[in-house]
Every structure is written in structure tokens, then in C-alpha cells.
Design a protein around this motif. Structure first.
Motif, mmCIF file in Angstrom:
data_model
loop_
_atom_site.group_PDB
_atom_site.id
_atom_site.type_symbol
_atom_site.label_atom_id
_atom_site.label_comp_id
_atom_site.label_asym_id
_atom_site.label_seq_id
_atom_site.Cartn_x
_atom_site.Cartn_y
_atom_site.Cartn_z
ATOM 1 N N TYR A 9 -2.661 -12.029 7.242
ATOM 2 C CA TYR A 9 -1.607 -11.086 6.933
ATOM 3 C C TYR A 9 -1.199 -10.104 7.948
ATOM 4 C CZ TYR A 9 -1.663 -13.215 2.183
ATOM 5 O OH TYR A 9 -1.601 -13.973 1.051
ATOM 6 N N GLY A 10 0.019 -10.109 8.247
ATOM 7 C CA GLY A 10 0.353 -9.204 9.438
ATOM 8 C C GLY A 10 0.037 -7.555 9.064
ATOM 9 N N LEU A 11 -0.141 -7.323 7.822
ATOM 10 C CA LEU A 11 -0.212 -5.975 7.715
ATOM 11 C C LEU A 11 -1.646 -5.561 7.851
ATOM 12 C CD1 LEU A 11 0.891 -3.203 6.608
ATOM 13 C CD2 LEU A 11 0.374 -4.193 4.305
ATOM 14 N N GLN A 12 -2.517 -6.537 7.646
ATOM 15 C CA GLN A 12 -4.077 -6.087 8.213
ATOM 16 C C GLN A 12 -4.092 -5.802 9.639
ATOM 17 O OE1 GLN A 12 -6.793 -8.553 9.748
ATOM 18 N NE2 GLN A 12 -8.289 -8.620 8.176
ATOM 19 N N ARG A 13 -3.548 -6.700 10.318
ATOM 20 C CA ARG A 13 -3.366 -6.549 11.810
ATOM 21 C C ARG A 13 -2.842 -5.203 12.188
ATOM 22 N NH1 ARG A 13 -1.360 -10.782 13.060
ATOM 23 N NH2 ARG A 13 1.033 -9.839 12.977
ATOM 24 N N LEU A 14 -1.744 -4.595 11.521
ATOM 25 C CA LEU A 14 -0.971 -3.524 11.873
ATOM 26 C C LEU A 14 -1.709 -2.342 11.569
ATOM 27 C CD1 LEU A 14 1.920 -2.366 12.708
ATOM 28 C CD2 LEU A 14 2.219 -2.223 10.411
ATOM 29 N N VAL A 15 -2.553 -2.207 10.504
ATOM 30 C CA VAL A 15 -3.388 -1.366 10.001
ATOM 31 C C VAL A 15 -4.600 -1.191 10.882
ATOM 32 C CG1 VAL A 15 -4.951 -0.461 8.284
ATOM 33 C CG2 VAL A 15 -2.616 -1.266 7.532
ATOM 34 N N GLN A 16 -5.196 -2.249 11.007
ATOM 35 C CA GLN A 16 -6.412 -2.278 12.178
ATOM 36 C C GLN A 16 -6.065 -1.695 13.552
ATOM 37 O OE1 GLN A 16 -9.761 -3.078 11.584
ATOM 38 N NE2 GLN A 16 -10.076 -1.628 13.292
ATOM 39 N N ASP A 17 -4.911 -2.112 13.886
ATOM 40 C CA ASP A 17 -4.279 -1.619 15.375
ATOM 41 C C ASP A 17 -4.122 -0.124 15.263
ATOM 42 O OD1 ASP A 17 -4.427 -4.175 16.399
ATOM 43 O OD2 ASP A 17 -2.171 -4.473 16.168
ATOM 44 N N GLN A 18 -3.479 0.360 14.215
ATOM 45 C CA GLN A 18 -3.370 1.980 14.195
ATOM 46 C C GLN A 18 -4.775 2.561 14.040
ATOM 47 O OE1 GLN A 18 -0.764 3.461 14.494
ATOM 48 N NE2 GLN A 18 -1.003 5.415 13.469
ATOM 49 N N PHE A 19 -5.516 2.094 13.352
ATOM 50 C CA PHE A 19 -6.960 2.772 13.413
ATOM 51 C C PHE A 19 -7.600 2.821 14.692
ATOM 52 C CE2 PHE A 19 -6.452 2.713 9.162
ATOM 53 C CZ PHE A 19 -7.476 3.851 8.345
ATOM 54 N N LEU B 189 -11.810 1.751 10.601
ATOM 55 C CA LEU B 189 -11.539 1.187 9.271
ATOM 56 C C LEU B 189 -12.499 0.741 8.295
ATOM 57 C CD1 LEU B 189 -9.140 0.350 7.510
ATOM 58 C CD2 LEU B 189 -9.056 -1.708 8.793
ATOM 59 N N ASN B 190 -12.804 1.229 7.413
ATOM 60 C CA ASN B 190 -13.959 0.984 6.423
ATOM 61 C C ASN B 190 -13.230 -0.241 5.210
ATOM 62 O OD1 ASN B 190 -16.032 0.375 4.698
ATOM 63 N ND2 ASN B 190 -16.449 2.558 4.260
ATOM 64 N N ALA B 191 -13.321 -1.556 5.826
ATOM 65 C CA ALA B 191 -12.524 -2.414 5.011
ATOM 66 C C ALA B 191 -13.466 -3.009 3.962
ATOM 67 C CB ALA B 191 -12.034 -3.688 5.861
ATOM 68 N N ALA B 192 -13.743 -2.251 2.719
ATOM 69 C CA ALA B 192 -14.543 -2.605 1.880
ATOM 70 C C ALA B 192 -14.257 -3.815 0.835
ATOM 71 C CB ALA B 192 -14.695 -1.364 0.761
ATOM 72 N N LEU B 193 -13.034 -4.244 0.764
ATOM 73 C CA LEU B 193 -12.603 -5.293 0.142
ATOM 74 C C LEU B 193 -11.294 -6.114 0.571
ATOM 75 C CD1 LEU B 193 -12.789 -6.890 -2.582
ATOM 76 C CD2 LEU B 193 -11.445 -5.172 -3.691
ATOM 77 N N GLU B 194 -11.046 -7.068 0.800
ATOM 78 C CA GLU B 194 -9.994 -8.088 0.942
ATOM 79 C C GLU B 194 -9.286 -8.816 -0.022
ATOM 80 O OE1 GLU B 194 -10.996 -10.763 4.358
ATOM 81 O OE2 GLU B 194 -11.091 -9.239 5.636
ATOM 82 N N LEU C 226 -3.438 0.918 2.117
ATOM 83 C CA LEU C 226 -2.353 1.291 2.658
ATOM 84 C C LEU C 226 -1.502 -0.088 2.526
ATOM 85 C CD1 LEU C 226 -3.935 2.683 6.191
ATOM 86 C CD2 LEU C 226 -1.836 3.670 4.907
ATOM 87 N N LEU C 227 -0.258 0.274 1.919
ATOM 88 C CA LEU C 227 0.675 -0.889 1.247
ATOM 89 C C LEU C 227 2.007 -0.473 1.746
ATOM 90 C CD1 LEU C 227 -1.128 -1.234 -2.153
ATOM 91 C CD2 LEU C 227 -1.389 -2.693 -0.194
ATOM 92 N N PRO C 228 2.983 -1.507 1.404
ATOM 93 C CA PRO C 228 4.426 -1.530 1.893
ATOM 94 C C PRO C 228 4.866 -0.541 0.897
ATOM 95 C CG PRO C 228 3.713 -3.706 0.828
ATOM 96 C CD PRO C 228 2.591 -2.985 1.254
#
Length: 307
Positions: free
Chosen positions: A200-210, A217-222, A241-243
């Protein structure tokens, strides 16, 4: 061996006469004779007895059944291509990111169906990267996704900008960060989050921002469902973080809080992607125009006063 040679051969075989075959095909007798002679030279065998009426030889009789099949296959293929060019396709397949499928596509699908009632619509919710891959593989006709220049840079891809969308933070009302009116990216350092699954593009966008902010980024749940994010955040201690399109509907819910993050604002570009060959097909072309016209009109806007 050419198609017109086989067609001339069949016309002579059916009429038993070169002149009548020429009339049937709308060409001169010399053209029919030349096509048959060229075919005979290609296969290396005489196809007609030419004394009196044109009668099939043994070789001609063997070729007849195959020539009929070949010409029938071509006729079918030609009709299918003509139907495609005329917009008579049987289905149109669209893949979109969750927010597009939930909010932008329904009115477009309804309008499209009125114009093309005989075209069956197939809509699939996919992550951006996956949607672009299946588009390249020819499994869908249109993708509405978060732009990924690495996957859309090919010359065969037709990309149209639809809109830019802010990414907002969704928190449980009892979360410690919900008491702050202004949040920074630093506030999210190691904060347990629910994130979109890989692909999902949003996951990549968030990770890049962090990564750019130099924080973890503490990704506790996908997850891969917007409603799943709502339930998880509402019931637990995770944030997400959501649209903007999705969280605007959650403003005012007693158990949830929506917040913006200080500069830099995180936004994503939503695009429509198809291929250069598909965009020439009338139903696909029409769908793309509808999406371009209607999506901008249907998008909600979050008012600053809501925060």
C-alpha cells in the motif's frame, strides 16, 4: 500464404467459376486468378482442375476445410476488434485504493452504468503497488491509486492527476496525545501505530516521512481496511495516519479524535492510470473522463475549526 489468397480460393471453390468468384469478391477475374496461382505456388500443388468449371483437385479438397477454419477465425477476430473499437466490450475492470473504492467510485460507477448498461463493471480494492502491477499484467483496465513514479514512468502508462490529499492522525479519545491541540512528528516517535500492509502506497509514504524526520515508526499492527483502522483505534491505544477522505467522516465521534501534524504536511497524490492502448477504447475513455470530472467534485474538505 495470405488471407486474401485463401479467400479467393474459397470463393472459387464455392462458385466453381473464376468469373463468378471475382464478382462475389468485388474484384477482377485476373485478381482472383493471380491470388489462386500465388497460393498454389506457395503450397506447391495444383488446387483446381481448370477444364470447364473449376473443380477441386485432391490437394484443393484437403485445403478446403482448413481454409474455411482459418477464414472463420479471422472473421471472428475481426468482429471482436470492431466491437472493441465501437465500445462493445463485455466488461471493464477497475482497481482502486480503499478510500477511492469507498468514497469516489460509487457515483462514477452509477453514471457509467447508465451510459454503458451492457458493460459489466468489476471493481477490486487493492494497494497502489499491487493495482499498478495487475494493470501492467493486463488483468485490469484502470487503476485509481497513490502515484508511484517508479511504477508509472513507462511510456505505455497514461497517468492523470486527480487530487492531492492530506494525511491526518486518528487517535483514541483517551490517548495522551489527544489532549494536545498541536502535534509534531516528534510526538509520534516510537508511538505504537496501526499501519497499512506492505504494497500500500500510504505505508511507504508514512515510513519515508519518519525516516526524513529521523524518528522511529513503531508499526504495531498491519491492516488493509479503513473500517478496521477505525475499530482498532477506537478500541485500543494505537494511533493511525490515514487519508483525509476517510477521517473527515469520523470527526465528532466521541471515542475518536482527528489531528493534523505540524509542518511538513504529509500529502499524497491520487492519480488515475491506464495504458495507451486501453485509453482508445470508448468505454474506458469515457470512464476516465467521468473520474476526472466527478472525483474533484465529490471530495470532502476538513475545516480547520474541526480541530
Amino acid at each position: 500464404m495470405r488471407l486474401e489468397q485463401l479467400q479467393a480460393f474459397l470463393a472459387v471453390a464455392e462458385t466453381g467459376n473464376f468469373q463468378q468468384a471475382a464478382q462475389k469478391c468485388g474484384v477482377s477475374q485476373s485478381t482472383i486468378s493471380r491470388q489462386v496461382q500465388s497460393l498454389e505456388a506457395t503450397v506447391g500443388i495444383t488446387l483446381f482442375h481448370r477444364q470447364g468449371n473449376a473443380k477441386l483437385t485432391v490437394g484443393g479438397d484437403r485445403l478446403l476445410i482448413h481454409a474455411k477454419k482459418i477464414c472463420q477465425i479471422w472473421t471472428t477476430a475481426e468482429q471482436e476488434l470492431n466491437d472493441l473499437r465501437a465500445g462493445k466490450q463485455t466488461e471493464l475492470c477497475v482497481a482502486g485504493i480503499p478510500s477511492a473504492c469507498a468514497y469516489q467510485l460509487p457515483p462514477i460507477l452509477q453514471t457509467f452504468a447508465k451510459t454503458y448498461p451492457n458493460v459489466q463493471l468489476r471493481v477490486t480494492t487493492l494497494g497502489s503497488d499491487r493495482a499498478l502491477k495487475v494493470l501492467k499484467d493486463g488483468l485490469i483496465d484502470i487503476a485509481i491509486v497513490m502515484n508511484n513514479p517508479f511504477l508509472t514512468a513507462s511510456s505505455e502508462m497514461v497517468v492523470e492527476h486527480l487530487y492531492d490529499e492530506k494525511i491526518q492522525l486518528l487517535l483514541p479519545a483517551k490517548h495522551p496525545l489527544s489532549r494536545k491541540e498541536t502535534l509534531s512528528w516528534r510526538d509520534l516517535h516510537n508511538c505504537p501505530q496501526a499501519v497499512f500492509k506492505d504494497g500500500y502506497g500510504l505505508q511507504r509514504l508514512v515510513q519515508d516521512q519518519f525516516n526524513r524526520q529521523g524518528i522511529s515508526l513503531n508499526a504495531a499492527l498491519e491492516l488493509n481496511s479503513l473500517e478496521a483502522f477505525r475499530g482498532v483505534v477506537k478500541q485500543g491505544s494505537l494511533v493511525a495516519l490515514l487519508p483525509e477522505t476517510f477521517v473527515v467522516e469520523l470527526i465528532g465521534e466521541p471515542d475518536l479524535v482527528v489531528r493534523s501534524l505540524n509542518e511538513p504536511n504529509l500529502t499524497r497524490e491520487i492519480v488515475l492510470v491506464t495504458t495507451s492502448d486501453r485509453i482508445q477504447i470508448p468505454p474506458i475513455q469515457y470512464f476516465c473522463k467521468l473520474a476526472s470530472q466527478m472525483i474533484g467534485q465529490s471530495r470532502p474538505t476538513i475545516l480547520k475549526s474541526a480541530f
